[in-house]
Each structure stands twice: as structure tokens, then as C-alpha cells.
Design a protein around this motif. Structure first.
Motif, PDB file in Angstrom:
ATOM      1  N   TYR A 174       0.424   7.405  -5.509  1.00 17.77           N
ATOM      2  CA  TYR A 174      -0.443   8.587  -5.491  1.00 17.77           C
ATOM      3  C   TYR A 174       0.304   9.723  -6.188  1.00 17.77           C
ATOM      4  O   TYR A 174       1.470   9.995  -5.852  1.00 17.77           O
ATOM      5  CB  TYR A 174      -0.745   9.016  -4.057  1.00 17.77           C
ATOM      6  N   ARG A 190      -4.661   7.920  -8.043  1.00 19.64           N
ATOM      7  CA  ARG A 190      -4.051   6.769  -7.368  1.00 19.64           C
ATOM      8  C   ARG A 190      -3.929   5.678  -8.417  1.00 19.64           C
ATOM      9  O   ARG A 190      -4.928   5.304  -9.036  1.00 19.64           O
ATOM     10  CB  ARG A 190      -4.935   6.302  -6.214  1.00 19.64           C
ATOM     11  N   ALA A 224      -2.639  11.440   1.788  1.00 21.05           N
ATOM     12  CA  ALA A 224      -3.054  10.690   0.591  1.00 21.05           C
ATOM     13  C   ALA A 224      -4.402  10.007   0.838  1.00 21.05           C
ATOM     14  O   ALA A 224      -5.235   9.917  -0.063  1.00 21.05           O
ATOM     15  CB  ALA A 224      -1.988   9.654   0.225  1.00 21.05           C
ATOM     16  N   LEU A 270      -1.852  16.750  -3.120  1.00 19.59           N
ATOM     17  CA  LEU A 270      -2.810  15.668  -3.399  1.00 19.59           C
ATOM     18  C   LEU A 270      -4.201  16.021  -2.883  1.00 19.59           C
ATOM     19  O   LEU A 270      -5.195  15.872  -3.594  1.00 19.59           O
ATOM     20  CB  LEU A 270      -2.343  14.372  -2.729  1.00 19.59           C
TER      21      LEU A 270
END
Ligand code: 2AM
Ligand code: CA
Length: 269
Positions: free
Chosen positions: A129, A139, A197, A223
Motif C-alpha cells: 500500500y 495498492r 490501509a 493512505l
């Protein structure tokens, strides 16, 4: 500053650390305790962190680096423009129990500790990620986005419990009980970085947890934000990347207020 080059270098280092972790995972795993019987560290944490910090500081000696196990090193913390936060294994309890859910988490921040590059690598699934501030989250090289779920009752959320859960009342059990009644599914996976993530990748709709440290969350925060989601403290504030209690709520943004309401109702401020 070439953030793309930094991301590639950090990705390679995280994947190489993953090779160390996969090898250690196949052998009998011994652990040592840290602050209590619950808070543990393994040889693999130490070996992977040594490798990561050596490689990052070889490439970026002008940066400061903070590792979960080794503390601060590199350029002086007060004058460095950029700071690395390294968690060699996020999910050490899983690792030490032979449960294949843990990751390497690397974040590069600016001097205000705002993340600008994020790398989270899950060695046992070979998932990488990545995110760069302003350039989206990915990803395995493909763009990812948070879910569009708008109701908590249709949501799958993650959470976790602090290492002091057996001694202090502020241990997230009340919030866990409330959420359990109000969501489609609730998960305790054991790695804060991977939980974030998962929000970014649209697997979880939301995630909350208290008592997290910068190395647990800084990569995951970027993220989630770059995947279109939201990360705040328990009051909904965006004042800084972490407060001293390390309490975080993250979501696809649509269910954020509902999550904050539950936390507010079940919290002994
Ligand atoms: P770790 O595996 O790196 O120790 C579990 O709920 C998650 O919270 C894991 O990501 C774990 O990180 C982290 N965590 C829980 N209590 C913590 C503490 N006191 N300090 C640092 N991380 C903690
Ligand atoms: Ca760790």
C-alpha cells in the motif's frame, strides 16, 4: 524533493524487510516483554528495524528517523526538515502467535509531522500500500478508494485495544460494545496500520482506536486521506496528526459523524 523516488526506495526497503520477516515467521518465534506481559517484542522486530533504519539513513542521512524499537537517530530532531516513522512489525502480537496478519509501516513526514509519503507492506500476502500527499493512494500500483457506504448499520468497522487494557478503565471496551450493536460487522485484526490501509482500500468502512503511536498510524493516515477518507481525533478535530492519547477515528467520511456520536456517548471524558 522527488517524492516518487523516495516512495520507490521506501517500497523496496519495506519489501526487503518483508523477506526478513517471512523467514523469521517460519522459525520458532521467541518474544521478550516490554512495558508489561502484554507488550512484546521479538528478534524479528529488532532485526527488521535495524535493516530499515540503516538503509533509509544511508539514502537520506539529512533526515531524522524514529523507530518503535530503537528510538530516534539520524539528523537532529529539532533541525531536520524530514522525519521517518518506522514500525518494523505492526501487529507483533499476531506475528509472535503465528498469525499471518502484520506489516511493515514507513511514513515520511515534514517538520510538522504531516505525512507526505506512506508505505505499508504486508509480507504474508505480498500487498504493498502506497501514498504520496496530493497524488492518491494505491495498492500494488493500482489506485484505491474508500467505500461509499453511508449508514453505520451497513458498515464493517475495525478497532483494537491498548496494551494497558488490563489495568486502566479507558480501554475501549465500552466503545466496542456499543459499536457491536450498531454495525454490520466488527473486526479486531491486530494491526493498526493495516486497519487504516483496509479503510483506504475499501475493505473497512471505518476504524477507531485509542492509544496509538505515530509509527502505528502516520502511514495509514495518509493512505486514508489520499483514498478520499477522513481521519480525526475523538472530537472530530483535525488539529494534529496525533494527540497525546493517540485516539483516532477514520472512515470513508460518510459514516464519520455516526462513529463520533457513538464514541461520545460511550466515553468517560
Ligand atoms: P504493534 O503491533 O506495533 O505493537 C493493536 O491494537 C495495534 O495497536 C497494533 O497496531 C499495535 O502495534 C498497536 N498498539 C497498541 N498499544 C500500543 C502501544 N501502547 N504502543 C504502540 N502501539 C500500540
Ligand atoms: Ca511494532
Amino acid at each position: 524533493m522527488d517524492t516518487q523516488a523516495i516512495l520507490s526506495n521506501a517500497s523496496i526497503i519495506a519489501e526487503q524487510a518483508g523477506v526478513i520477516l517471512r523467514k523469521k515467521f517460519e522459525q520458532p518465534i521467541k518474544h521478550m516483554t516490554k512495558s508489561s506481559d502484554i507488550d512484546i517484542v521479538t528478534e524479528a522486530d529488532q532485526e527488521a528495524e535495524l535493516f530499515i533504519s540503516r538503509e533509509l539513513l544511508r539514502l537520506y542521512p539529512e533526515h531524522h528517523l524514529v523507530g518503535e524499537e530503537g528510538g530516534g537517530q539520524g539528523a537532529p530532531i529539532d533541525t531536520a526538515t524530514y522525519h521517518w516513522y518506522v514500525d518494523p512489525i505492526d501487529g507483533t502480537t499476531n506475528f509472535a502467535s503465528g498469525i499471518p496478519h502484520f506489516c511493515v509501516s514507513l511514513a515520511l513526514t515534514d517538520a510538522d509531522r504531516k505525512p507526505i509519503v506512506a508505505v505499508i507492506y504486508q509480507p504474508m500476502t505480498d500487498d504493498l500500500y502506497t501514498a504520496i500527499k496530493g497524488e492518491g493512494a494505491k495498492r500494488n500500483g493500482k489506485p484505491i478508494q474508500v467505500t461509499e457506504t453511508s449508514k453505520l448499520v451497513q458498515s464493517v468497522v475495525g478497532s483494537g485495544f491498548p496494551y494497558f487494557k488490563h489495568t486502566k478503565p479507558d480501554n475501549n471496551t465500552k466503545q466496542w460494545a456499543e459499536f457491536t450493536k450498531k454495525v454490520r460487522g466488527i473486526r479486531r485484526m491486530g494491526s493498526a496500520a493495516l486497519d487504516l490501509a483496509y479503510v483506504a482500500a475499501g475493505r473497512f468502512d471505518g476504524y477507531w482506536e485509542p492509544s496509538l503511536k505515530p509509527w502505528d498510524v502516520l502511514a495509514g493516515v495518509l493512505l486514508v486521506e489520499e483514498a478520499g477518507g477522513k481521519v480525526t481525533d475523538y472530537q472530530g478535530g483535525n488539529r494534529q496528526q496525533w494527540d497525546e492519547k493517540g485516539r483516532f477515528v477514520s472512515s470513508n467520511s460518510h459514516i464519520h459523524q455516526e462513529m463520533l456520536n457513538i464514541i461520545k456517548e460511550s466515553y468517560d471524558w
